[in-house]
Enzyme design. Sequence first.
Site, PDB file in Angstrom:
ATOM      1  N   PHE A  49       0.831  -1.202   0.000  1.00 47.62           N
ATOM      2  CA  PHE A  49       0.000   0.000   0.000  1.00 47.62           C
ATOM      3  C   PHE A  49       0.868   1.255   0.000  1.00 47.62           C
ATOM      4  CE2 PHE A  49      -2.257  -3.399   2.165  1.00 47.62           C
ATOM      5  CZ  PHE A  49      -3.480  -3.399   1.519  1.00 47.62           C
ATOM      6  N   GLU A  50       0.307   2.344  -0.511  1.00 46.35           N
ATOM      7  CA  GLU A  50       1.062   3.591  -0.569  1.00 46.35           C
ATOM      8  C   GLU A  50       1.420   4.126   0.809  1.00 46.35           C
ATOM      9  OE1 GLU A  50      -1.482   7.236  -1.545  1.00 46.35           O
ATOM     10  OE2 GLU A  50      -2.672   5.592  -2.362  1.00 46.35           O
ATOM     11  N   THR A  51       0.742   3.670   1.849  1.00 49.98           N
ATOM     12  CA  THR A  51       1.067   4.117   3.201  1.00 49.98           C
ATOM     13  C   THR A  51       2.296   3.417   3.763  1.00 49.98           C
ATOM     14  OG1 THR A  51      -0.712   2.624   3.875  1.00 49.98           O
ATOM     15  CG2 THR A  51      -1.181   4.965   3.916  1.00 49.98           C
ATOM     16  N   LEU A  80       5.348   6.357   2.665  1.00 50.66           N
ATOM     17  CA  LEU A  80       4.883   6.533   1.296  1.00 50.66           C
ATOM     18  C   LEU A  80       6.057   6.493   0.321  1.00 50.66           C
ATOM     19  CD1 LEU A  80       2.163   8.943   0.035  1.00 50.66           C
ATOM     20  CD2 LEU A  80       4.380   8.968  -1.079  1.00 50.66           C
TER      21      LEU A  80
END
Length: 255
Positions: A49-51, A80
């Site tokens: 995930f981008e997180t 990120l």
Amino acid sequence: MRYSAREMMALAAAREIKDGDIVFCGTGISMLAAMAAKHISAPNSVIFFETGAIDSQLEEVPMAVGDSRVMLGAAVHGSLADAFAFMQNRSTGTHVVGILGAAQIDPYGNLNSTVLGDYGLPGVRFSGSGGACDVGSFVGRTIIFMQQETRKFVPQLDYLTCPGWLDGPHGRARAGLCEGGPVLVITNMAVFRFDDASRRMYLAGCYPGITPEQVLERMGFAVETGRVRPVEPPTPRELDILRRQCDPQRLILQD
């Protein structure tokens, strides 16, 4: 067995994910598709995930990419910047599958999630690219979720947020983009693929009970229908995994 359009869409995407793929996904149905693939046919796929969570275990479906559940059992708890570096790394990027959605799509799989109407004075302004432009530019292939509506399938975008095949077979190379591009568009009625020579979208399959004519009525441009095949309905095993293991609380499968 009875099933919803959302279940069919999630499973159509899950079937496209291969064992060993690295799946970059966002919130909602894309997350559910990645989870379903890992349970059904791609146990060695890696979800990130981008997180910053890489290789998440996802025992419960998170509500968003910022949900703390995306970190459960992850191999890396990064940022990120780490996630996007992982996506753009040439040793891994070609194996990454990006799952995207948008407000508009054109015949070459280019996406708009920025504005409807003139950019300076739009009728509607959306949240914008997020990471979609990076995903469309760098990953090995993308899967796109859309609703089957004429206003969404348009001959020309109001704004180019995320590149697909741009203007055809050599568009990405001329723009200096990496190899890769959209391979599959999944709607609530059908699935589309892209011709290897022209890179233009064609109708590849219709869901049970839906005809090509019904799909074409909800498009703003014509597509080839000579290669259309029926999409196999969900199997009892697929539905059971989707409902009992991936989303038993029906947080995403609400309909």
